[in-house]
Design a protein around this motif. Structure first.
Motif, PDB file in Angstrom:
ATOM      1  N   ALA A 171      58.895  73.904 102.376  1.00  4.99           N
ATOM      2  CA  ALA A 171      60.038  74.472 101.329  1.00  4.99           C
ATOM      3  C   ALA A 171      60.348  73.649 100.506  1.00  4.99           C
ATOM      4  CB  ALA A 171      61.221  74.949 102.040  1.00  4.99           C
ATOM      5  N   ALA A 172      60.645  72.251 100.631  1.00  3.66           N
ATOM      6  CA  ALA A 172      61.107  71.249  99.768  1.00  3.66           C
ATOM      7  C   ALA A 172      60.024  70.926  98.657  1.00  3.66           C
ATOM      8  CB  ALA A 172      61.481  69.953 100.515  1.00  3.66           C
ATOM      9  N   TYR A 173      58.680  70.986  99.174  1.00  4.27           N
ATOM     10  CA  TYR A 173      57.575  70.844  98.662  1.00  4.27           C
ATOM     11  C   TYR A 173      57.455  71.728  97.423  1.00  4.27           C
ATOM     12  CZ  TYR A 173      52.611  69.414  97.449  1.00  4.27           C
ATOM     13  OH  TYR A 173      51.643  68.917  96.900  1.00  4.27           O
ATOM     14  N   GLU A 174      57.779  72.796  97.857  1.00  2.00           N
ATOM     15  CA  GLU A 174      57.641  74.169  96.859  1.00  2.00           C
ATOM     16  C   GLU A 174      58.769  74.215  95.644  1.00  2.00           C
ATOM     17  OE1 GLU A 174      57.575  79.127  96.710  1.00  2.00           O
ATOM     18  OE2 GLU A 174      57.786  78.059  98.664  1.00  2.00           O
ATOM     19  N   GLU A 175      60.028  73.834  96.353  1.00  3.90           N
ATOM     20  CA  GLU A 175      61.094  73.497  95.164  1.00  3.90           C
ATOM     21  C   GLU A 175      60.807  72.492  94.486  1.00  3.90           C
ATOM     22  OE1 GLU A 175      65.928  72.537  95.278  1.00  3.90           O
ATOM     23  OE2 GLU A 175      64.716  72.842  97.368  1.00  3.90           O
ATOM     24  N   GLU A 199      56.221  59.027  98.875  1.00  2.00           N
ATOM     25  CA  GLU A 199      56.550  57.850  99.558  1.00  2.00           C
ATOM     26  C   GLU A 199      57.509  58.057 100.811  1.00  2.00           C
ATOM     27  OE1 GLU A 199      56.591  55.059  95.582  1.00  2.00           O
ATOM     28  OE2 GLU A 199      58.117  55.635  96.307  1.00  2.00           O
ATOM     29  N   TRP A 200      58.446  59.130 100.710  1.00  2.00           N
ATOM     30  CA  TRP A 200      59.276  59.325 101.692  1.00  2.00           C
ATOM     31  C   TRP A 200      58.736  59.839 102.893  1.00  2.00           C
ATOM     32  CZ3 TRP A 200      64.133  61.484  98.722  1.00  2.00           C
ATOM     33  CH2 TRP A 200      64.793  60.378  98.203  1.00  2.00           C
ATOM     34  N   LEU A 201      57.535  60.676 102.794  1.00  2.00           N
ATOM     35  CA  LEU A 201      56.840  61.483 103.696  1.00  2.00           C
ATOM     36  C   LEU A 201      56.466  60.709 104.978  1.00  2.00           C
ATOM     37  CD1 LEU A 201      55.040  64.206 101.949  1.00  2.00           C
ATOM     38  CD2 LEU A 201      56.951  64.551 103.283  1.00  2.00           C
ATOM     39  N   ARG A 243      51.039  62.427 105.244  1.00  2.00           N
ATOM     40  CA  ARG A 243      50.271  62.256 104.092  1.00  2.00           C
ATOM     41  C   ARG A 243      48.926  61.928 104.512  1.00  2.00           C
ATOM     42  NH1 ARG A 243      52.023  57.255 103.494  1.00  2.00           N
ATOM     43  NH2 ARG A 243      53.583  57.306 104.983  1.00  2.00           N
ATOM     44  N   SER A 244      48.445  61.563 105.747  1.00  2.00           N
ATOM     45  CA  SER A 244      47.190  61.275 106.265  1.00  2.00           C
ATOM     46  C   SER A 244      46.259  62.548 106.209  1.00  2.00           C
ATOM     47  CB  SER A 244      47.144  60.824 107.711  1.00  2.00           C
ATOM     48  OG  SER A 244      45.797  60.477 108.098  1.00  2.00           O
ATOM     49  N   ASP A 245      44.987  62.444 105.767  1.00  2.00           N
ATOM     50  CA  ASP A 245      44.126  63.438 105.529  1.00  2.00           C
ATOM     51  C   ASP A 245      44.866  64.680 104.511  1.00  2.00           C
ATOM     52  OD1 ASP A 245      41.706  64.636 105.941  1.00  2.00           O
ATOM     53  OD2 ASP A 245      42.373  65.947 107.562  1.00  2.00           O
ATOM     54  N   LYS A 246      45.520  64.115 103.742  1.00  2.00           N
ATOM     55  CA  LYS A 246      46.295  65.357 102.840  1.00  2.00           C
ATOM     56  C   LYS A 246      46.826  66.347 103.685  1.00  2.00           C
ATOM     57  CE  LYS A 246      43.845  63.829  98.506  1.00  2.00           C
ATOM     58  NZ  LYS A 246      43.247  64.464  97.327  1.00  2.00           N
ATOM     59  N   THR A 247      47.244  66.259 104.522  1.00  2.00           N
ATOM     60  CA  THR A 247      48.045  67.257 105.356  1.00  2.00           C
ATOM     61  C   THR A 247      49.157  68.103 104.634  1.00  2.00           C
ATOM     62  OG1 THR A 247      47.756  66.097 107.577  1.00  2.00           O
ATOM     63  CG2 THR A 247      49.576  67.515 107.342  1.00  2.00           C
ATOM     64  N   LEU A 248      49.696  67.251 103.890  1.00  2.00           N
ATOM     65  CA  LEU A 248      50.884  68.177 103.155  1.00  2.00           C
ATOM     66  C   LEU A 248      50.226  69.181 102.198  1.00  2.00           C
ATOM     67  CD1 LEU A 248      53.786  68.629 101.974  1.00  2.00           C
ATOM     68  CD2 LEU A 248      53.255  67.055 100.151  1.00  2.00           C
ATOM     69  N   HIS A 249      48.937  68.722 101.314  1.00  2.00           N
ATOM     70  CA  HIS A 249      48.306  69.758 100.742  1.00  2.00           C
ATOM     71  C   HIS A 249      47.702  70.953 101.439  1.00  2.00           C
ATOM     72  CE1 HIS A 249      49.201  67.164  97.372  1.00  2.00           C
ATOM     73  NE2 HIS A 249      48.215  66.737  97.127  1.00  2.00           N
TER      74      HIS A 249
END
Length: 484
Positions: A164-168, A378-380, A385-391
């Motif tokens: 949700a934070a990422y979308e915002e 940077e905060w994540l 971040r590893s393996d572009k998990t967020l994306h």
């Protein structure tokens, strides 16, 4: 703006912000000294890309760049005049002589990329982010900024909703830019980075954004097409504009580089196919492109989290590097810019993408190069971040299949570059070996080893590192055509 007391003036050129009433100011505004300096300071705090030009009554000129690097500025001084342009060709034409900068050219040949005010030509400079270049009519000097401060990973609160934070945040980044969705494309190559920014933009403006990409050959290309079509349907893109990367492999005989036009040594290797895509987008009335550049760096692991050698040392074994190049690489870190707000590799990628787009009247928006997005990455914690998990989690959240989120085959340009190595690059290499080259004169490449590599390729043996031959050809053409 002008200081009525001292005669100093400044002009600022900046990317538009929404809902600002002071855009498009044409008249010169005269101010008292304190008001002049206040507005100058404000201009240099602009949150998007900008450049300021300040002059004094004595003729001194100072240029300052912002943090974003969307439209890089190149500078050359000649006969008491300072010339500057985001178009490297425009600036290079004003060089009194064309001389290769040995250090920077070696960096390019060895893929030891560093962000610095030096370019591959002596006397042609890049105005790096937050730096100020001052010209007094004779010499050009650079004042570098303080090192940018960066954050480290934090622990998530138990009730955190990262997606949700990422979308915002993605919404906030787009809201900071002025663009018309009906004349906007999202580069949708199929990679994770462009998939996130492209689908987000199209879902926000359904039926209005164009998808665009260079399409790959072979099984990877079949997969790329299938995955892209799923994203285009799910995100409700208006249409799709594509070019065939294989049909215009690097240094193709019909491309500008092969035909003798100016060669920017910092443009991407796949310039010919990219130029065809930009031309197609221009024909569709595109004025803005949303990219995924910077996504790798936004989610990169730190050296502490994933120790690895820097890029450069692995390329000391590039066989055709000459003795001077090998010696220079031992001190290739000298003269680099201090730590930047936007990752230096992202800034170099932005500079590579800019010339074709800006020359076509297309302004690029790079959401992953936004400082707020960089800080978020940077905060994540590492596992996001590893393996572009967020994306990947973002795309899964949108309902896209595993075929999109975790493609089975690699989708890259290896086949396209190999075609260039078989069909186009040898002819350029023959010319270098027959007619000579500034690279050979400067002992940056060894002609015997270079010739042996070309002979090996001609008999059908192509090694993984042979794609670097394209960089040799580009650097040679850049030196030959710098004044054209």
């Amino acid at each position: 703006m002008a200081d009525r007391s001292t005669g100093a003036t400044f002009v600022t050129v900046r990317e538009l912000l929404p809902d600002r009433e002071d855009h498009g100011r044409r008249a010169v505004v005269e101010l008292p000294t304190d008001g002049y300096h206040r507005l100058l300071d404000e201009a240099r705090q602009w949150p998007l890309d900008f450049a300021t030009v300040e002059t004094t009554r004595t003729g001194q000129v100072s240029l300052t760049a912002g943090t974003h690097g969307t439209a890089p500025v190149y500078l050359a001084a000649n006969d008491g005049i300072l010339h500057g342009s985001w178009n490297m060709a425009d600036a290079a034409r004003h060089l009194p002589t064309v001389i290769l900068d040995v250090v920077e050219t070696t960096r390019l040949l060895a893929l030891w990329f560093r962000y610095t005010h030096r370019t591959s030509f002596t006397g042609l400079y890049r105005l790096t982010e937050r730096a100020t270049a001052t010209f007094d009519g004779g010499s050009l000097s650079f004042q570098m900024p303080e090192a940018a401060r960066h954050s480290t990973a934090r622990r998530l609160r138990p009730d955190s909703d990262v997606l949700a934070a990422y979308e915002e945040l993605l919404n906030g980044v787009l809201d900071r830019h002025v663009f018309d969705p009906d004349t906007t494309t999202a580069h949708l190559s199929g990679g994770m980075d462009s998939a996130v920014t492209g689908t987000h933009a199209s879902l926000r403006y359904p039926g209005r954004i164009l998808a665009s990409a260079m399409l790959l050959p072979g099984p990877g290309g079949v997969q790329q097409r299938r995955r892209r079509q799923e994203m285009i349907r799910r995100a409700q893109f208006r249409a799709d504009v594509t070019t065939d990367a294989d049909a215009l492999a690097p240094l193709h005989s019909t491309g500008r580089r092969a035909l003798g036009g100016f060669v920017n040594p910092y443009e991407e290797s796949y310039h010919e196919a990219t130029a065809a895509l930009v031309e197609a987008l221009t024909a569709h009335g595109v004025r803005t492109v949303i990219t995924g550049i910077g996504g790798d760096e936004m989610l990169a692991l730190t050296p502490t989290e994933a120790p690895h050698l820097p890029v450069g040392p692995a390329h000391l074994t590039t066989p055709w590097l000459g003795p001077v190049a090998r010696e220079v690489l031992h001190d290739a870190e000298a003269g680099t810019a201090p730590p930047t707000v936007v990752n230096e590799m992202t800034l170099l990628a932005l500079a590579s993408a800019a010339p074709l787009l800006l020359d076509a009247g297309i302004w690029p928006i790079h959401p992953f190069a936004d400082p707020a997005m960089i800080r978020f990455g940077e905060w994540l914690p590492r596992d996001w971040r590893s393996d572009k998990t967020l994306h990947r989690r973002r795309l899964t959240h949108l309902g896209l299949s595993d075929d999109v989120v975790r493609p089975r085959l690699p989708e890259n340009f290896t086949h396209v570059m190999h075609k260039a190595l078989r069909e186009h690059i040898p002819a350029h290499a023959d010319r270098i070996l027959k007619d000579g080259s500034p690279l050979i004169d400067a002992k940056l490449i060894d002609p015997d080893t270079f010739a042996e590599t070309v002979r090996r390729i001609r008999v059908g043996t192509i090694l993984e590192t042979d794609d670097r031959l394209a960089d040799v050809i580009a650097a040679d053409l850049a030196a030959r055509n710098a004044r054209s």
